[in-house]
Write a protein that holds these residues in place. Structure first.
Motif, PDB file in Angstrom:
ATOM      1  N   ASN A   1       0.839  -1.206   0.000  1.00 37.86           N
ATOM      2  CA  ASN A   1       0.000   0.000   0.000  1.00 37.86           C
ATOM      3  C   ASN A   1       0.872   1.254   0.000  1.00 37.86           C
ATOM      4  O   ASN A   1       0.642   2.201  -0.764  1.00 37.86           O
ATOM      5  CB  ASN A   1      -0.935  -0.047   1.208  1.00 37.86           C
ATOM      6  N   GLN A   2       1.909   1.248   0.829  1.00 36.93           N
ATOM      7  CA  GLN A   2       2.784   2.428   0.905  1.00 36.93           C
ATOM      8  C   GLN A   2       3.666   2.558  -0.330  1.00 36.93           C
ATOM      9  O   GLN A   2       4.036   3.674  -0.710  1.00 36.93           O
ATOM     10  CB  GLN A   2       3.644   2.359   2.172  1.00 36.93           C
ATOM     11  N   TRP A   3       3.971   1.412  -0.961  1.00 35.41           N
ATOM     12  CA  TRP A   3       4.733   1.460  -2.211  1.00 35.41           C
ATOM     13  C   TRP A   3       3.892   2.154  -3.297  1.00 35.41           C
ATOM     14  O   TRP A   3       4.388   3.012  -4.027  1.00 35.41           O
ATOM     15  CB  TRP A   3       5.106   0.033  -2.637  1.00 35.41           C
ATOM     16  N   VAL A   4       2.607   1.792  -3.352  1.00 37.13           N
ATOM     17  CA  VAL A   4       1.719   2.395  -4.361  1.00 37.13           C
ATOM     18  C   VAL A   4       1.497   3.885  -4.066  1.00 37.13           C
ATOM     19  O   VAL A   4       1.483   4.716  -4.977  1.00 37.13           O
ATOM     20  CB  VAL A   4       0.354   1.650  -4.390  1.00 37.13           C
ATOM     21  N   GLU A   5       1.336   4.199  -2.780  1.00 40.44           N
ATOM     22  CA  GLU A   5       0.914   5.559  -2.400  1.00 40.44           C
ATOM     23  C   GLU A   5       2.062   6.470  -1.966  1.00 40.44           C
ATOM     24  O   GLU A   5       1.808   7.486  -1.318  1.00 40.44           O
ATOM     25  CB  GLU A   5      -0.123   5.464  -1.273  1.00 40.44           C
TER      26      GLU A   5
ATOM     27  N   LEU B   1       8.910  -2.605  -2.362  1.00 39.59           N
ATOM     28  CA  LEU B   1       8.189  -3.557  -3.227  1.00 39.59           C
ATOM     29  C   LEU B   1       8.660  -4.986  -2.970  1.00 39.59           C
ATOM     30  O   LEU B   1       7.834  -5.893  -2.779  1.00 39.59           O
ATOM     31  CB  LEU B   1       8.398  -3.179  -4.698  1.00 39.59           C
ATOM     32  N   HIS B   2       9.977  -5.179  -2.949  1.00 35.68           N
ATOM     33  CA  HIS B   2      10.517  -6.525  -2.711  1.00 35.68           C
ATOM     34  C   HIS B   2      10.088  -7.055  -1.335  1.00 35.68           C
ATOM     35  O   HIS B   2       9.714  -8.210  -1.188  1.00 35.68           O
ATOM     36  CB  HIS B   2      12.052  -6.505  -2.801  1.00 35.68           C
ATOM     37  N   PHE B   3      10.155  -6.161  -0.341  1.00 38.13           N
ATOM     38  CA  PHE B   3       9.767  -6.539   1.026  1.00 38.13           C
ATOM     39  C   PHE B   3       8.289  -6.957   1.061  1.00 38.13           C
ATOM     40  O   PHE B   3       7.947  -8.001   1.631  1.00 38.13           O
ATOM     41  CB  PHE B   3      10.018  -5.339   1.946  1.00 38.13           C
TER      42      PHE B   3
END
Lengths: 49, 302
Positions: free
Chosen positions: B68-72, B98-100
């Motif tokens: 979610n935080q990767w997208v936002e 993203l990998h995480f």
């Protein structure tokens, strides 16, 4: 302000310290995972699961 | 001493930032509702397997939060409430997040499948995918009803906890799913009312931004009524007993009082929205109380 400008500048000693801390946390997590898999395997083999 | 200037965050994200990426505070409620689903389920599983199930639910929730935080990352940087998260603050690069997130998703689902059962693992996988693709990517930037439908993602943990023990899903976990589903709108919109300027700045169409404060207050009140029905469903369907019924009655009445204060408030200044903050805080406690009551009630019935 660009994303690159926004990034904090970190000195090399700090980089090494963080890498060491990450390695220690990862080692602990992997150790815990091995113990967990061992425990799950024993439970499954003894039919208690 | 040299200074790293080439994307230092990519190499040096602190391990605490990876923990922060999993939204640990949100995770506590997810873990608790998952644990209650597991404890309320009929049957018995070994404590180590129960621990593994809860660990998988927690890791799955953490993975969804990281993705979610990767997208936002961009919109988080525009909001005061989220600007200090690892990605917008520049303490971590996007690829690491993203990998995480992807790694943790696969790990949690596979471990759940191998240790417990593949039905619970499938629900866990669906909940992660629902949160990331349906809520975060599809609904949140497009519709003011984002958290109504997206709330389903947060409603899965008691179902997963139940399925981990029984291998199936019956009426009670579905009732608990409905309770969280209808609890989410008043809970989230109470927060959205007093962080409205943040959401407006980030261009996220939350209900107070799109439909205004009056309409949001009206819908909080409306969804509180539906949530109350969902809260009493376990008693009405005879899935729980008088203990849960009594606790649900008292706790829901208090929820309704706080929701009515929000409904009748005319306050426009976010800094002075005490009723909204009180409802948001109490709504978290409310879910803890009701799920705790379900477990105690089931144990007493047993």
């Amino acid at each position: 302000m660009t994303a690159q400008e926004n990034k904090p500048v970190i000195d090399e000693a700090q980089i090494r310290a963080r890498q060491q801390a990450r390695a220690k946390v990862l080692a602990l997590a992997l150790g815990a995972f091995v113990i967990l898999v061992f425990a799950i395997s024993i439970i499954k083999m003894t039919g208690k699961g | 001493m040299t200074t790293a200037t080439m994307n230092p965050a990519a190499l040096t994200a602190d391990w605490r930032d990876f923990v922060a990426l999993t939204k640990p505070r949100v995770m506590t409620l997810v873990v608790f509702t998952g644990l209650c689903g597991l404890l309320a389920a009929p049957g018995h599983i070994h404590p180590v397997l129960a621990f593994t199930a809860i660990l998988c639910i927690a890791l799955g929730a953490g993975a969804a939060a990281a993705l979610n935080q990767w997208v936002e990352a961009d919109s988080d940087g525009l909001m005061k409430r989220t600007a200090n998260r690892p990605l917008p603050a520049g303490r971590m690069d996007r690829q690491s997040a993203l990998h995480f997130g992807v790694g943790l998703s696969f790990f949690s689902v596979i471990l759940m499948g191998l240790a417990l059962n593949w039905f619970a693992a499938a629900i866990l996988g669906v909940s992660i995918l629902f949160y990331v693709f349906v809520y975060t990517i599809w609904l949140k930037p497009r519709t003011a009803q984002n958290i109504v439908i997206g709330g389903a993602a947060g409603a899965f943990p008691p179902v997963i906890g139940w399925a981990a023990v029984t291998g199936d899903v019956s009426a009670l976990p579905i009732a608990l799913f409905c309770l969280i589903f209808f609890w989410t709108p008043p809970h989230f919109w109470a927060l959205a009312l007093y962080v409205r300027p943040d959401y407006a700045a980030a261009g996220i169409p939350m209900l107070p931004v799109v439909a205004g404060e009056r309409e949001t207050r009206r819908q909080i009140w409306g969804y509180t009524a539906i949530m109350a029905v969902a809260a009493f469903a376990p008693v009405l369907l005879r899935l729980t007993g008088a203990l849960y019924g009594t606790v649900a009655l008292v706790a829901t009445l208090l929820f309704a009082v706080l929701a009515f204060r929000v409904f009748s408030s005319l306050e426009l200044d976010p800094a002075k929205m005490k009723a909204e903050r009180a409802l948001f805080r109490y709504s978290i406690l409310y879910l803890f109380i009701l799920f705790g009551a379900v477990v105690f009630d089931r144990w007493m019935l047993a």
